[in-house]
Design an enzyme around this catalytic site. Structure first.
Site, PDB file in Angstrom:
ATOM      1  N   GLY A 148       0.845  -1.532   0.070  1.00 32.18           N
ATOM      2  CA  GLY A 148      -0.084  -0.015  -0.183  1.00 32.18           C
ATOM      3  C   GLY A 148       0.617   0.584  -0.231  1.00 32.18           C
ATOM      4  O   GLY A 148       0.571   2.313  -0.459  1.00 32.18           O
ATOM      5  N   THR A 149       2.066   1.154   1.059  1.00 33.22           N
ATOM      6  CA  THR A 149       2.857   2.420   1.200  1.00 33.22           C
ATOM      7  C   THR A 149       3.595   3.149  -0.586  1.00 33.22           C
ATOM      8  O   THR A 149       2.832   3.885  -1.162  1.00 33.22           O
ATOM      9  CB  THR A 149       4.262   1.775   1.655  1.00 33.22           C
ATOM     10  OG1 THR A 149       3.551   2.043   3.261  1.00 33.22           O
ATOM     11  CG2 THR A 149       5.218   3.270   1.593  1.00 33.22           C
TER      12      THR A 149
ATOM     13  N   GLN B  86      -7.807   1.157   3.482  1.00 29.66           N
ATOM     14  CA  GLN B  86      -8.375   0.030   5.084  1.00 29.66           C
ATOM     15  C   GLN B  86      -9.785   0.049   4.127  1.00 29.66           C
ATOM     16  O   GLN B  86     -10.138  -0.893   5.226  1.00 29.66           O
ATOM     17  CB  GLN B  86      -8.709   1.270   5.540  1.00 29.66           C
ATOM     18  CG  GLN B  86      -6.925   1.428   6.754  1.00 29.66           C
ATOM     19  CD  GLN B  86      -6.377   0.217   7.486  1.00 29.66           C
ATOM     20  OE1 GLN B  86      -7.829  -0.554   8.023  1.00 29.66           O
ATOM     21  NE2 GLN B  86      -5.257   0.368   7.932  1.00 29.66           N
TER      22      GLN B  86
ATOM     23  N   SER C  53      -3.942  -2.295  -0.591  1.00 33.04           N
ATOM     24  CA  SER C  53      -2.675  -3.393  -0.191  1.00 33.04           C
ATOM     25  C   SER C  53      -3.321  -4.720   0.491  1.00 33.04           C
ATOM     26  O   SER C  53      -4.465  -4.784   1.254  1.00 33.04           O
ATOM     27  CB  SER C  53      -2.320  -2.743   1.384  1.00 33.04           C
ATOM     28  OG  SER C  53      -1.391  -4.017   2.031  1.00 33.04           O
ATOM     29  N   GLY C  54      -2.452  -5.647  -0.154  1.00 35.17           N
ATOM     30  CA  GLY C  54      -2.887  -7.199   0.302  1.00 35.17           C
ATOM     31  C   GLY C  54      -3.374  -7.654   1.700  1.00 35.17           C
ATOM     32  O   GLY C  54      -4.660  -8.395   2.068  1.00 35.17           O
TER      33      GLY C  54
ATOM     34  N   CYS D 268       0.262   4.785  15.883  1.00 34.23           N
ATOM     35  CA  CYS D 268       0.236   4.394  14.213  1.00 34.23           C
ATOM     36  C   CYS D 268       1.430   3.455  13.837  1.00 34.23           C
ATOM     37  O   CYS D 268       0.861   3.123  12.210  1.00 34.23           O
ATOM     38  CB  CYS D 268      -0.542   5.619  13.642  1.00 34.23           C
ATOM     39  SG  CYS D 268       0.149   6.244  13.648  1.00 34.23           S
TER      40      CYS D 268
HETATM   41  N1  PLP Z   1      -2.609   3.487   3.693  1.00 38.34           N
HETATM   42  C1  PLP Z   1      -3.567   3.503   4.784  1.00 38.34           C
HETATM   43  C2  PLP Z   1      -4.907   3.400   5.139  1.00 38.34           C
HETATM   44  C3  PLP Z   1      -2.990   1.888   6.088  1.00 38.34           C
HETATM   45  O1  PLP Z   1      -3.531   2.052   6.817  1.00 38.34           O
HETATM   46  C4  PLP Z   1      -1.644   1.442   5.787  1.00 38.34           C
HETATM   47  C5  PLP Z   1      -0.839   0.477   6.407  1.00 38.34           C
HETATM   48  O2  PLP Z   1      -1.064   0.600   7.482  1.00 38.34           O
HETATM   49  C6  PLP Z   1      -0.736   1.813   4.288  1.00 38.34           C
HETATM   50  C7  PLP Z   1      -1.781   2.961   3.638  1.00 38.34           C
HETATM   51  C8  PLP Z   1       0.335   0.969   3.887  1.00 38.34           C
HETATM   52  O3  PLP Z   1      -0.116   0.286   2.852  1.00 38.34           O
HETATM   53  P1  PLP Z   1       1.116  -1.387   3.730  1.00 38.34           P
HETATM   54  O4  PLP Z   1       1.426  -1.554   5.002  1.00 38.34           O
HETATM   55  O5  PLP Z   1       1.101  -2.402   2.828  1.00 38.34           O
HETATM   56  O6  PLP Z   1       2.481  -0.573   2.953  1.00 38.34           O
END
Ligand code: PLP
Length: 386
Positions: free
Chosen positions: A72-73, A180, A200-201, A325
């Site tokens: 996700g990041t 989310q 994100s998976g 967080c």
């Molecule tokens: N965006 C949101 C809203 C998230 O809650 C998260 C993870 O906590 C991310 C992005 C990041 O995703 P990832 O953990 O797959 O990098």
């Protein structure tokens, strides 16, 4: 020792055993590189394309609009940096909400050093962005606006359709972080005029370290990784085939089970909220109605968030501390401060996020344990006078 009851599904969800099944063929000796043209390679390519179709179906997109990333990041970073840099030299302004995940927020901050100007958009006390304020912040030189679909701490669901429609009308690319929300909200990229969406998976019972970015057809976006030109040149690097197959499997299950999951989670959520708010000096954070089906976020007067998490852990329940967080720490949540909470409330917040496999008995057991933990901690708290 018995496994704890897991109520921290916003941090990560358990891997669904059916998803693991879909991944296993790609983790053994017979794996192939999807760029190879022999049988092993084409089998791997086939699994990736199957997963792409499955993710596209979950998001109401076409497969050609889905690009796999390392989580996700990375999807957020690609969207923010990629859209802004592709917008052209006359567009050097960004509109970003105050409650974005650090992946979006810090990418935007990085763009400041490239000469972009940012308008940070505040939220109300329940975490909502105001559509009129948002519209007023957009300018002729706005390269990108970003507002998340739903917040990872307090679970507030934003009016994304209205925000995206305003951007489409004004010709401004719009990114929404749906990490989310995916698997918990009905998302239809075809009907919502977003330019990009990140998922994100590991937030939808799939593997960690894999994600996807939806990019609406025809949206100019620049890559942030360079190399072999995989994913149509937008995300170079040999694909994480097992992860992608897992994400595809998870997306398929989420689509099939979406209504059932939402209904089940919302029932547990509401039961929890009722039980926790019956305790003295416990207040709900976030929006009472516009909130994710699985999210309960409370401030507990006189109780430090981390102590509460640790006491509950000892009692057999895993929850999130609402103030830590990212990588832990005891600083007050910047999100809760943005919602106008005082430092006390921001330091005493707990995030309880249920999942598709939690039960009513678990939730009832949790409410009892929570009451016990809070009573114990308040007895020794110099902050709590009653
Ligand atoms: N965006 C949101 C809203 C998230 O809650 C998260 C993870 O906590 C991310 C992005 C990041 O995703 P990832 O953990 O797959 O990098």
């Amino acid at each position: 020792m018995q496994d704890p009851v897991y109520l921290d599904n916003a941090a990560t969800t358990p891997l669904d055993p059916r998803v693991l099944e879909a991944m296993l063929p790609h983790l053994g000796a017979n794996r192939g590189n999807p760029s190879s043209i022999h049988a092993r390679g084409t089998a791997a390519r086939g699994s990736i394309e199957e997963a792409r179709a499955s993710v596209a179906a979950l998001l109401g997109a076409s497969p050609a609009e889905i690009f796999f990333t390392g989580g996700g990041t990375e999807a957020d970073c690609l969207a923010v940096l990629g859209l802004a840099r592709a917008a052209g030299p006359d567009r050097r302004h960004l509109v970003v909400s105050d409650v974005e995940h650090a992946a979006v927020r810090e990418s935007a901050r990085g763009l400041e050093s490239e000469g972009f100007e940012i308008t940070w958009l505040g939220v109300d006390g329940q975490g909502l962005v105001d559509v009129d304020e948002f519209a007023a912040a957009l300018r002729a030189d706005t390269a990108l606006a970003a507002v998340m679909w739903a917040n990872n701490e307090v679970g507030t669901v934003q009016p994304v359709r209205e925000l995206a429609a305003e951007c489409a009308r004004r010709g401004v690319p719009f990114h929404s972080d749906a990490v989310q929300a995916a698997g918990r909200e009905h998302i239809d990229a075809g009907q919502t005029e977003v330019s990009t969406l990140a998922i994100s998976g590991h937030k939808l019972y799939g593997p960690q370290g894999v994600g996807a970015l939806y990019v609406r057809e025809g949206t100019p976006i620049a890559p942030i990784l360079f190399g072999g030109g995989q994913e149509e040149g937008l995300r170079s690097g040999t694909e994480n085939v097992a992860g992608i197959a897992g994400l595809g499997g998870a997306a398929g299950l989420a689509r099939e089970e979406l209504d059932r999951r939402i209904h089940h989670e919302a029932e547990l959520r509401d039961r929890l909220i009722e039980g926790l708010l019956a305790l003295p000096d416990v207040g709900l954070n976030g929006h009472p109605e516009r909130r994710l089906s699985n999210n309960v976020h409370v401030s507990v007067r006189g109780v430090g968030a981390e102590s509460l998490v640790l006491v509950l852990d000892a009692l057999g329940f895993a929850i999130g501390s609402g103030s830590a967080c990212s990588s832990g720490g005891d600083r007050p949540s910047r999100l809760l401060l943005a919602l106008g909470k005082d430092e006390q409330d921001a330091l005493s917040a707990a995030r309880i996020t249920v999942g598709k496999d939690n039960t009513t008995q678990e939730v009832d057991g949790f409410v009892e344990a929570f009451a016990q933990a809070v009573e114990r901690l308040r007895e020794v708290s110099p902050l709590y006078a009653n």
